[in-house]
Enzyme design. Structure first.
Site, PDB file in Angstrom:
ATOM      1  N   SER A 108      39.160  46.216  37.232  1.00 39.23           N
ATOM      2  CA  SER A 108      37.931  46.516  37.970  1.00 39.23           C
ATOM      3  C   SER A 108      37.608  47.982  37.732  1.00 39.23           C
ATOM      4  O   SER A 108      38.485  48.751  37.322  1.00 39.23           O
ATOM      5  CB  SER A 108      38.180  46.285  39.467  1.00 39.23           C
ATOM      6  OG  SER A 108      37.141  46.820  40.253  1.00 39.23           O
TER       7      SER A 108
ATOM      8  N   TYR B 246      42.800  47.225  47.924  1.00 37.01           N
ATOM      9  CA  TYR B 246      42.329  46.506  46.737  1.00 37.01           C
ATOM     10  C   TYR B 246      42.380  47.390  45.483  1.00 37.01           C
ATOM     11  O   TYR B 246      42.823  46.953  44.411  1.00 37.01           O
ATOM     12  CB  TYR B 246      40.899  46.009  46.982  1.00 37.01           C
ATOM     13  CG  TYR B 246      40.239  45.392  45.783  1.00 37.01           C
ATOM     14  CD1 TYR B 246      40.676  44.163  45.289  1.00 37.01           C
ATOM     15  CD2 TYR B 246      39.174  46.029  45.131  1.00 37.01           C
ATOM     16  CE1 TYR B 246      40.072  43.586  44.184  1.00 37.01           C
ATOM     17  CE2 TYR B 246      38.568  45.457  44.030  1.00 37.01           C
ATOM     18  CZ  TYR B 246      39.015  44.244  43.556  1.00 37.01           C
ATOM     19  OH  TYR B 246      38.421  43.675  42.458  1.00 37.01           O
TER      20      TYR B 246
HETATM   21  N1  LIG Z   1      33.196  40.354  42.211  1.00 32.90           N
HETATM   22  C1  LIG Z   1      33.378  41.611  41.859  1.00 32.90           C
HETATM   23  O1  LIG Z   1      32.551  42.470  42.139  1.00 32.90           O
HETATM   24  C2  LIG Z   1      34.605  41.988  41.062  1.00 32.90           C
HETATM   25  C3  LIG Z   1      34.613  43.261  40.490  1.00 32.90           C
HETATM   26  C4  LIG Z   1      35.710  43.658  39.742  1.00 32.90           C
HETATM   27  C5  LIG Z   1      36.780  42.811  39.590  1.00 32.90           C
HETATM   28  N2  LIG Z   1      36.756  41.573  40.172  1.00 32.90           N
HETATM   29  C6  LIG Z   1      37.931  40.729  39.993  1.00 32.90           C
HETATM   30  O2  LIG Z   1      37.553  39.494  39.440  1.00 32.90           O
HETATM   31  C7  LIG Z   1      38.435  38.478  39.898  1.00 32.90           C
HETATM   32  C8  LIG Z   1      37.619  37.340  40.489  1.00 32.90           C
HETATM   33  O3  LIG Z   1      36.860  37.836  41.568  1.00 32.90           O
HETATM   34  P1  LIG Z   1      35.577  37.081  42.134  1.00 32.90           P
HETATM   35  O4  LIG Z   1      34.641  38.099  42.622  1.00 32.90           O
HETATM   36  O5  LIG Z   1      35.129  36.059  41.146  1.00 32.90           O
HETATM   37  O6  LIG Z   1      36.215  36.419  43.430  1.00 32.90           O
HETATM   38  P2  LIG Z   1      35.900  35.014  44.125  1.00 32.90           P
HETATM   39  O7  LIG Z   1      36.457  35.134  45.510  1.00 32.90           O
HETATM   40  O8  LIG Z   1      34.474  34.652  43.953  1.00 32.90           O
HETATM   41  O9  LIG Z   1      36.820  34.036  43.282  1.00 32.90           O
HETATM   42  C9  LIG Z   1      38.211  34.202  43.262  1.00 32.90           C
HETATM   43  C10 LIG Z   1      38.876  32.857  42.999  1.00 32.90           C
HETATM   44  O10 LIG Z   1      40.300  33.044  43.065  1.00 32.90           O
HETATM   45  C11 LIG Z   1      40.850  32.012  43.881  1.00 32.90           C
HETATM   46  N3  LIG Z   1      42.089  32.469  44.508  1.00 32.90           N
HETATM   47  C12 LIG Z   1      42.229  33.323  45.544  1.00 32.90           C
HETATM   48  N4  LIG Z   1      43.520  33.472  45.868  1.00 32.90           N
HETATM   49  C13 LIG Z   1      44.226  32.687  45.004  1.00 32.90           C
HETATM   50  C14 LIG Z   1      45.615  32.412  44.836  1.00 32.90           C
HETATM   51  N5  LIG Z   1      46.528  32.970  45.627  1.00 32.90           N
HETATM   52  N6  LIG Z   1      45.968  31.568  43.856  1.00 32.90           N
HETATM   53  C15 LIG Z   1      45.061  30.977  43.063  1.00 32.90           C
HETATM   54  N7  LIG Z   1      43.726  31.188  43.172  1.00 32.90           N
HETATM   55  C16 LIG Z   1      43.322  32.037  44.149  1.00 32.90           C
HETATM   56  C17 LIG Z   1      39.768  31.735  44.903  1.00 32.90           C
HETATM   57  O11 LIG Z   1      39.947  30.461  45.520  1.00 32.90           O
HETATM   58  C18 LIG Z   1      38.506  31.829  44.056  1.00 32.90           C
HETATM   59  O12 LIG Z   1      38.174  30.616  43.452  1.00 32.90           O
HETATM   60  C19 LIG Z   1      39.384  39.138  40.898  1.00 32.90           C
HETATM   61  O13 LIG Z   1      40.603  39.452  40.246  1.00 32.90           O
HETATM   62  C20 LIG Z   1      38.649  40.408  41.290  1.00 32.90           C
HETATM   63  O14 LIG Z   1      39.512  41.422  41.681  1.00 32.90           O
HETATM   64  C21 LIG Z   1      35.691  41.146  40.902  1.00 32.90           C
END
Ligand SMILES: NC(=O)c1ccc[n+]([C@@H]2O[C@H](COP(=O)([O-])OP(=O)(O)OC[C@H]3O[C@@H](n4cnc5c(N)ncnc54)[C@H](O)[C@@H]3O)[C@@H](O)[C@H]2O)c1
Length: 265
Positions: free
Chosen positions: A154, A167
């Site tokens: 991120s 985080y």
């Molecule tokens: N959305 C953002 O702005 C953003 C920015 C930078 C990085 N990220 C990273 O991208 C990745 C996905 O984020 P997102 O925004 O799509 O989140 P999201 O919450 O929309 O999706 C995350 C998914 O991971 C699953 N999950 C959660 N805990 C879990 C576990 N213990 N085991 C298996 N699955 C699990 C959830 O059920 C969900 O389907 C993360 O690693 C997050 O840190 C997101």
């Protein structure tokens, strides 16, 4: 539906044709958009998530579009579950070529707001879960000569931000794991890279206005991205496909910002 979800993405060009891939956290958000694009690019998929129902719905959708898809419901922070996710690819497709270590939670709060439990949870899922899935994936890739891992870091894994006291450090683990594993396995044919998304319009981010201060936080963050908007999941998925594909054959240990210029400031 699938076309809407991948936004600007065009028809698949077979960039992952025949590759066997595991995507963790595929039920929603970036993981889901990545699964859709991987299927379009010809990958054979194991989609995994802790939430069974939406995961199975995604798998059905992908199968209807012609993809070969296996599902594993489990928690990446639990060793047996992480192992099952990887083993499913070897059992079903005979090999593992790509891991997208995406599953994560995003607890927001400054160091006075987040609790030790928040810290433990995010380190367990985003930290330990990524470590475990990478560990089993590397073990599975070695007998077939290598593969590619893409971790979800991120902008918070490369620079400080407000309200990310638990985080943010977890995402620095993603950055660190990427670089260390890249060096550790480069001579065995395994490339390890990460994407560093800015704020992306996923289910998690769309829930922000329900949290205290969430709307203000989101508006401020949007203004901080030089492009003046937050990103779409499909824009991150495109970068992940590139790093997972043979187009990135001489790239390892890279952490690629997908952030509308956020980190360039
Ligand atoms: N959305 C953002 O702005 C953003 C920015 C930078 C990085 N990220 C990273 O991208 C990745 C996905 O984020 P997102 O925004 O799509 O989140 P999201 O919450 O929309 O999706 C995350 C998914 O991971 C699953 N999950 C959660 N805990 C879990 C576990 N213990 N085991 C298996 N699955 C699990 C959830 O059920 C969900 O389907 C993360 O690693 C997050 O840190 C997101």
């Amino acid at each position: 539906m699938l076309t809407e979800m991948t936004g600007a993405a065009t028809e698949g060009r077979g960039r992952l044709l025949g590759k066997s891939a595991v995507i963790t956290g595929a039920a929603f958000g970036i993981g889901r958009a990545t699964a859709v694009l991987f299927a379009r690019e010809g990958a054979r998929l194991v989609v995994t998530d802790i939430q069974g129902e939406p995961l199975l719905a995604l798998a059905e959708e992908l199968r209807h579009s012609g993809a070969q898809v296996e599902t594993v419901v489990g928690d990446v922070s639990v060793q047996n579950d992480a192992e099952r996710m990887i083993r499913a690819a070897v059992d079903r497709f005979g090999r593992l070529d790509v891991l997208v270590a995406n599953a994560g939670i995003i607890p927001l709060g400054d160091v006075q707001e987040v609790t030790a439990t928040d810290w433990d949870n995010v380190m367990a899922i985003d930290g330990r879960g990524m470590f475990l899935t990478c560990r089993f994936a590397i073990e599975a890739m070695l007998p077939t000569g290598g593969g590619a891992i893409v971790c979800l870091s991120s902008i918070s894994g490369l620079a400080g931000q407000k309200r990310q006291a638990a985080y943010g450090p977890a995402k620095f683990i993603a950055t660190g794991l990427t670089k260390h594993l890249a060096v550790e396995w480069a001579d065995r044919g395994i490339r390890v890279n990460a994407v560093a998304p800015g704020t992306i319009r996923t289910e998690r981010v769309e829930r922000l206005p329900e949290e205290p201060g969430g709307s203000e936080y989101l508006a401020a963050v949007e203004r901080m991205h030089p492009m003046g908007r937050i990103g779409e999941p499909a824009e991150v998925a495109s970068a992940i496909v590139f790093l997972a594909s043979d187009d990135a054959s001489f790239i390892t240990g890279a952490v690629l910002p997908v952030d509308g210029g956020y980190l360039a400031q």
